[in-house]
Design an enzyme around this catalytic site. Structure first.
Site, short mmCIF file in Angstrom:
data_model
loop_
_atom_site.label_atom_id
_atom_site.label_comp_id
_atom_site.label_asym_id
_atom_site.label_seq_id
_atom_site.Cartn_x
_atom_site.Cartn_y
_atom_site.Cartn_z
N SER A 1 -0.20 2.77 -23.35
CA SER A 1 1.41 2.51 -22.03
C SER A 1 1.45 1.34 -21.61
O SER A 1 2.20 0.53 -21.16
CB SER A 1 1.92 4.18 -21.32
OG SER A 1 0.78 4.21 -20.65
N ASP B 1 4.55 3.84 -10.79
CA ASP B 1 4.64 5.72 -11.06
C ASP B 1 3.74 6.00 -10.22
O ASP B 1 2.30 5.64 -10.12
CB ASP B 1 5.24 5.87 -11.67
CG ASP B 1 4.64 5.25 -13.50
OD1 ASP B 1 3.70 5.77 -13.37
OD2 ASP B 1 5.71 5.75 -14.21
N HIS C 1 0.98 4.26 -13.80
CA HIS C 1 1.10 2.93 -13.87
C HIS C 1 1.22 1.51 -12.97
O HIS C 1 2.08 2.09 -11.88
CB HIS C 1 2.12 2.23 -15.02
CG HIS C 1 2.21 3.26 -16.36
ND1 HIS C 1 2.75 4.50 -15.97
CD2 HIS C 1 1.91 3.04 -17.86
CE1 HIS C 1 2.61 5.05 -17.46
NE2 HIS C 1 1.91 4.52 -17.45
#
Length: 357
Positions: A43, A332, A335
């Site tokens: 991600s 978040d 990340h």
């Protein structure tokens, strides 16, 4: 004679114009250092591949992308750009790296690089069983991508582009944070050293295959201090949400082992550059000394409570966002923010780019 002089004069003028354009191109700092940037991983460098997958690991909805172009959520796991974008920009290739799937790729996109990364994948085959693109499948997509490039540029030019491109590999955090520590899939059967060895085997196999497919300049990104990530503080750091040491120890063990393995693999292939890129140090400094970089909050994310929200839990219906994103290291609970990513990539560029060119 006169016509010949005119032809020669025109040719000279055209040549001078081309030289002037080339000099201006370089002087302006826009001449690409490599023809393409090609990215694999999770991600951190996924720019939207997960959007079209049947998985809960997505972020193509607000508030993700609130600081991206036109405030658009694109599938990037941040408030704005992610490292794959910043790396391509720093190399002078392009400002954004598109995802390989679910995106209307133009010829220029293919010729200058894409990302095959998929949020929540890993080197452990069990990590990617939640309907994301495994590292093995990313290589299969890369093989398909090569054929698409050949159809555009031909065999010879494609070979030149691929041999001179920068390849970035960024993966492994989900293996330790999720598969090992959060689920019961591996922990009953592996202690930390043996699980790290499993990951080293997976990462090494991936690199060997990537080299075999034509990659000659590879930047391999280390694991971060996983135990200090907001979500891992919440899950393992006790009431005070301290950094959880065993997760950090696992990351450090992986980093020390893969660095040695990378040197070995590179030594076995003449002309191949595989550079270990340490992000552990810079990210730990951001976390422990945020004020040094102009941040105020490094133990929580900006989205929701900042303690556990990520992906579908970070949404505009159930999770509000902080009033000033510039104060936060993390977007978040998992990340970093666009600003933090920019600081990390600037450090990478400063310390490692000279070894990859």
């Amino acid at each position: 004679m006169e016509s010949r002089s005119l032809v020669l004069g025109a040719s000279c003028m055209a040549f001078c114009l081309l030289v002037a354009q080339a000099l201006a191109y370089t002087k302006n700092g826009t001449a690409p250092m490599v023809p393409a940037v090609i990215v694999f991983g999770d991600s951190i460098v996924d720019t939207g591949n997960n959007n079209v997958l049947e998985t809960i690991v997505k972020c193509n909805f607000p508030p993700y992308g609130q600081d991206f172009i036109n405030h658009q959520p694109t599938g990037r796991f941040s408030n704005g750009k992610v490292p794959s974008d910043f790396i391509a920009s720093a190399m002078g290739v392009k400002e954004l790296v598109p995802p390989y799937i679910g995106y209307d790729l133009q010829s220029e996109d293919i010729l200058t690089g894409v990302t095959f990364a998929s949020g929540a994948t890993g080197y452990d085959p069990l990590t990617s069983t939640i309907n994301v693109i495994s590292m093995t499948d990313q290589l299969q997509l890369f093989e398909e991508y090569k054929e698409r490039m050949k159809a555009i540029a031909g065999e010879e030019r494609t070979a030149t582009i691929l041999s001179n491109s920068l390849y970035v590999v960024c993966c492994g955090t989900d293996d330790i944070a999720n598969t090992y520590f959060t689920t019961p899939l591996r922990k009953p059967h592996y202690d930390i050293p043996s699980y790290v060895n499993l990951l080293i085997t997976g990462a090494s196999t991936f690199l060997e295959k990537l080299v075999g497919m034509g990659a000659q300049k590879i930047g391999f990104v280390s694991l971060p201090p996983i135990g200090c990530i907001p979500s891992q503080r919440t899950l393992g750091g006790g009431i005070l949400r301290d950094c959880e040491p065993t997760r950090n120890q696992a990351a450090q063990l992986f980093n020390s082992k893969i660095k040695k393995r990378i040197d070995k693999i590179a030594g076995q292939h003449k002309g191949i550059k595989i550079i270990y890129i340490d992000i552990y140090s810079i990210l730990l400094d951001l976390m422990l000394r945020p004020s040094k970089y102009g941040f105020e909050v490094s133990t929580k994310g900006c989205c929701g409570t900042g303690e556990l929200e990520a992906s579908v839990l970070c949404n505009k219906v159930s999770a509000s966002t902080c009033s000033d994103i510039t104060k936060y290291v993390f977007w978040d609970s998992y990340h970093p923010t666009e600003r933090a990513y920019k600081i990390i990539v600037d450090k990478i560029y400063q310390d490692y780019i000279k070894f990859l060119l």
